[in-house]
Write a protein that holds these residues in place. Structure first.
Motif, PDB file in Angstrom:
ATOM      1  N   ALA A  22       0.855  -1.280  -0.045  1.00 27.35           N
ATOM      2  CA  ALA A  22       0.023   0.091   0.039  1.00 27.35           C
ATOM      3  C   ALA A  22       0.991   1.259  -0.127  1.00 27.35           C
ATOM      4  O   ALA A  22       2.202   1.232   0.129  1.00 27.35           O
ATOM      5  CB  ALA A  22      -1.114  -0.004   1.336  1.00 27.35           C
ATOM      6  N   GLU A  27      -3.140   3.110   4.819  1.00 23.83           N
ATOM      7  CA  GLU A  27      -3.936   2.597   3.755  1.00 23.83           C
ATOM      8  C   GLU A  27      -3.755   1.334   3.614  1.00 23.83           C
ATOM      9  O   GLU A  27      -4.723   0.413   3.504  1.00 23.83           O
ATOM     10  CB  GLU A  27      -3.248   3.118   2.370  1.00 23.83           C
ATOM     11  CG  GLU A  27      -4.045   2.582   1.089  1.00 23.83           C
ATOM     12  CD  GLU A  27      -3.576   3.088   0.007  1.00 23.83           C
ATOM     13  OE1 GLU A  27      -3.642   2.427  -1.077  1.00 23.83           O
ATOM     14  OE2 GLU A  27      -2.686   4.149  -0.141  1.00 23.83           O
ATOM     15  N   LYS A  30      -6.421  -0.043   6.259  1.00 29.17           N
ATOM     16  CA  LYS A  30      -7.776  -0.191   5.807  1.00 29.17           C
ATOM     17  C   LYS A  30      -8.070  -1.153   4.742  1.00 29.17           C
ATOM     18  O   LYS A  30      -9.187  -1.595   4.769  1.00 29.17           O
ATOM     19  CB  LYS A  30      -7.813   1.118   5.014  1.00 29.17           C
ATOM     20  CG  LYS A  30      -8.003   2.448   5.871  1.00 29.17           C
ATOM     21  CD  LYS A  30      -8.224   3.672   5.133  1.00 29.17           C
ATOM     22  CE  LYS A  30      -8.301   4.983   6.069  1.00 29.17           C
ATOM     23  NZ  LYS A  30      -8.396   6.015   5.109  1.00 29.17           N
ATOM     24  N   LYS A  31      -7.237  -1.695   3.795  1.00 23.21           N
ATOM     25  CA  LYS A  31      -7.355  -2.542   2.908  1.00 23.21           C
ATOM     26  C   LYS A  31      -7.339  -4.010   3.815  1.00 23.21           C
ATOM     27  O   LYS A  31      -8.200  -4.754   3.195  1.00 23.21           O
ATOM     28  CB  LYS A  31      -5.996  -2.630   1.873  1.00 23.21           C
ATOM     29  CG  LYS A  31      -6.189  -1.468   0.851  1.00 23.21           C
ATOM     30  CD  LYS A  31      -4.882  -1.805   0.089  1.00 23.21           C
ATOM     31  CE  LYS A  31      -4.706  -0.742  -1.248  1.00 23.21           C
ATOM     32  NZ  LYS A  31      -3.806  -0.864  -1.913  1.00 23.21           N
ATOM     33  N   MET A  35     -10.742  -6.285   3.772  1.00 23.56           N
ATOM     34  CA  MET A  35     -10.632  -7.912   3.600  1.00 23.56           C
ATOM     35  C   MET A  35     -11.127  -8.443   4.555  1.00 23.56           C
ATOM     36  O   MET A  35     -11.889  -9.805   4.074  1.00 23.56           O
ATOM     37  CB  MET A  35      -9.182  -8.089   3.145  1.00 23.56           C
ATOM     38  CG  MET A  35      -9.129  -9.505   2.365  1.00 23.56           C
ATOM     39  SD  MET A  35      -7.207 -10.024   2.355  1.00 23.56           S
ATOM     40  CE  MET A  35      -6.934  -9.918   4.120  1.00 23.56           C
TER      41      MET A  35
END
Length: 459
Positions: A22, A27, A30-31, A35
């Motif tokens: 990322a 970030e 957050k990903k 998921m």
């Protein structure tokens, strides 16, 4: 770019782990959380790969020092222990900063790689040679990491995409694609040519636009300082004794008084619009608007427009392999053009027309309204004769020759204009300063002037 590793547990109690890349840790989290929510996973830990500084020694041997990237301290300790070191000290690097390498270093790496591969040298040996000879630390460490991952059988596109912050988005894509292609040397050579042209154009654009504006701005500041604070000391000496000032001197003194009385307002009026404009241009819509008007600028706009088309055609030529596979090369070429308006028109106008309505390349490009008449005619001819790939290269070479020649002429003209502006300003300042020598004071007032000079002698 940062690499994040997570450990999670699924509803059945099985522990899972994985990693992703990322822009930053926030970030990445957050990903991972998105998921986990989608797959009903419970996150146990998230770690970011960092640089660790270590000191290790075997028995009474001389200690060694070095750096190693890892997700945690224990990984470094375990790796050194397996190598036989028993006295180990590991600490996290406090300032783990890796600024992007200069574009020139990236160009050199890509260009030399293509030349060595043309000589039938295996890519692994090419990487080893360049790792040893690369001076920039960030690029050298990046090449080491890439080489190690490729040796382990990792997908080249995935590996290179992790280092977009080092190579740039387009370059990382092309280098990752090259490892999967049948001709790595050709793609590396095309990428090197693209990078050289991009670097040359930015350098020329700086000479044509940024340097002159900077020179004029500094000149304006110098003139304002002279008029506002240096000149009045002389002019006020005459007004103090009621001596009539010549026209230019009187006018300049009025400007000086105005500047000193309203300096804060003037600064606010100058600075605030630039701050607002900078904030506006930092947004996606602002960048599109800026790049759109850059293509319509007087004199330079036409050259910028043709250079953007040249870059697009050069990248399109490298990636295009047939009409059935034209969408992806067009999208990548639009991104490589480095113009937000051009990219937006290609992605949101041309490509949708090709996909949804089945339009040909020429029709879609015409609807996008970003190509010159010459470019559209050449694309139409190439599309009809089945030589679209070669037509793109011919168009790129044609616009390169034209823009390089014209840009040099424009830069020379701008330099002459700047020299004339500086000369005119200096002449005006000299005239204003020299005009005070023509002042003819009233003889009846000379006595008071002489008394003033005696009282305040000039050293």
């Amino acid at each position: 770019m940062v690499e994040c590793r997570f450990v999670a547990e699924n509803p059945a109690g099985k522990v899972l782990s994985g990693s992703l890349v990322a822009q930053n840790l926030s970030e990445g989290k957050k990903k991972i959380n998105a998921m986990a929510e989608k797959n009903q996973l419970k996150i146990k830990s998230i770690e970011k790969k960092a640089t660790w500084v270590y000191t290790a020694r075997k028995g009474n041997d001389k200690p060694i020092k070095g750096e190693q990237k890892a997700f945690n301290k224990q990984e470094v300790v375990d790796a050194l222990t397996r190598l036989g070191y028993d006295k180990i000290s590991v600490n996290k690097k406090l300032l783990d900063m890796n600024p992007a390498p200069p574009v020139q270093d990236v160009v050199t790496f890509v260009k030399i790689s293509s030349e060595l591969m043309d000589q039938k040298l295996p890519f692994g040996e090419v990487m080893n040679l360049l790792i040893n000879d690369t001076q920039n630390k960030t690029l050298r460490d990046t090449l080491k990491d890439i080489n190690n991952e490729l040796k382990k059988g990792a997908d080249s596109q995935v590996v290179f995409s992790r280092y977009q912050s080092v190579f740039g988005k387009f370059t990382a894509y092309m280098l990752g694609l090259a490892s999967k292609s049948g001709n790595m040397a050709e793609i590396y050579r095309a990428t090197a040519k693209f990078l050289e042209r991009q670097m040359e154009f930015k350098k020329s654009l700086k000479s044509a636009l940024i340097s002159p504006f900077t020179t004029i701005f500094v000149l304006m500041l110098a003139v304002m300082y002279y008029v506002g604070y240096i000149f009045p000391d002389t002019a006020n000496l005459f007004t103090k004794f009621g001596i009539e000032l010549p026209p230019m001197t009187a006018f300049t003194l009025k400007i000086s008084d105005f500047l000193k009385a309203n300096i804060l307002i003037i600064i606010v009026v100058i600075v605030i619009p630039f701050l607002i404009l900078g904030r506006l241009l930092s947004t996606p819509k602002g960048r599109i608007m800026k790049d759109k008007y850059m293509l319509k600028m007087p004199v330079m706009g036409n050259l910028i427009h043709k250079t953007v088309i040249e870059v697009f055609c050069r990248v399109f030529y490298t990636l295009y392999s047939g009409s059935a596979e034209s969408i992806e090369p067009i999208r990548i070429a639009a991104e490589a053009a480095d113009n937000a308006y051009f990219e937006n028109q290609i992605k949101n106008v041309a490509i949708p027309l090709m996909v949804k309505k089945g339009m040909g390349i020429t029709e879609a490009f015409t609807a996008a309204n970003i190509f010159t008449e010459t470019a559209l005619n050449r694309f139409h001819s190439g599309e009809e004769t089945g030589t679209l790939k070669n037509t793109a290269l011919q168009l790129a070479n044609y616009y390169e020759s034209e823009t390089v020649f014209r840009l040099k002429s424009i830069i020379e003209l701008i330099q002459v204009i700047i020299s004339l502006v500086i000369m005119i300003v200096m002449i005006l300042l000299t005239l204003v300063s020299a005009e005070t020598a023509t002042v003819s004071p009233d003889p009846n007032k000379m006595k008071s002037v002489l008394e003033f000079i005696r009282e305040y002698p000039v050293c």
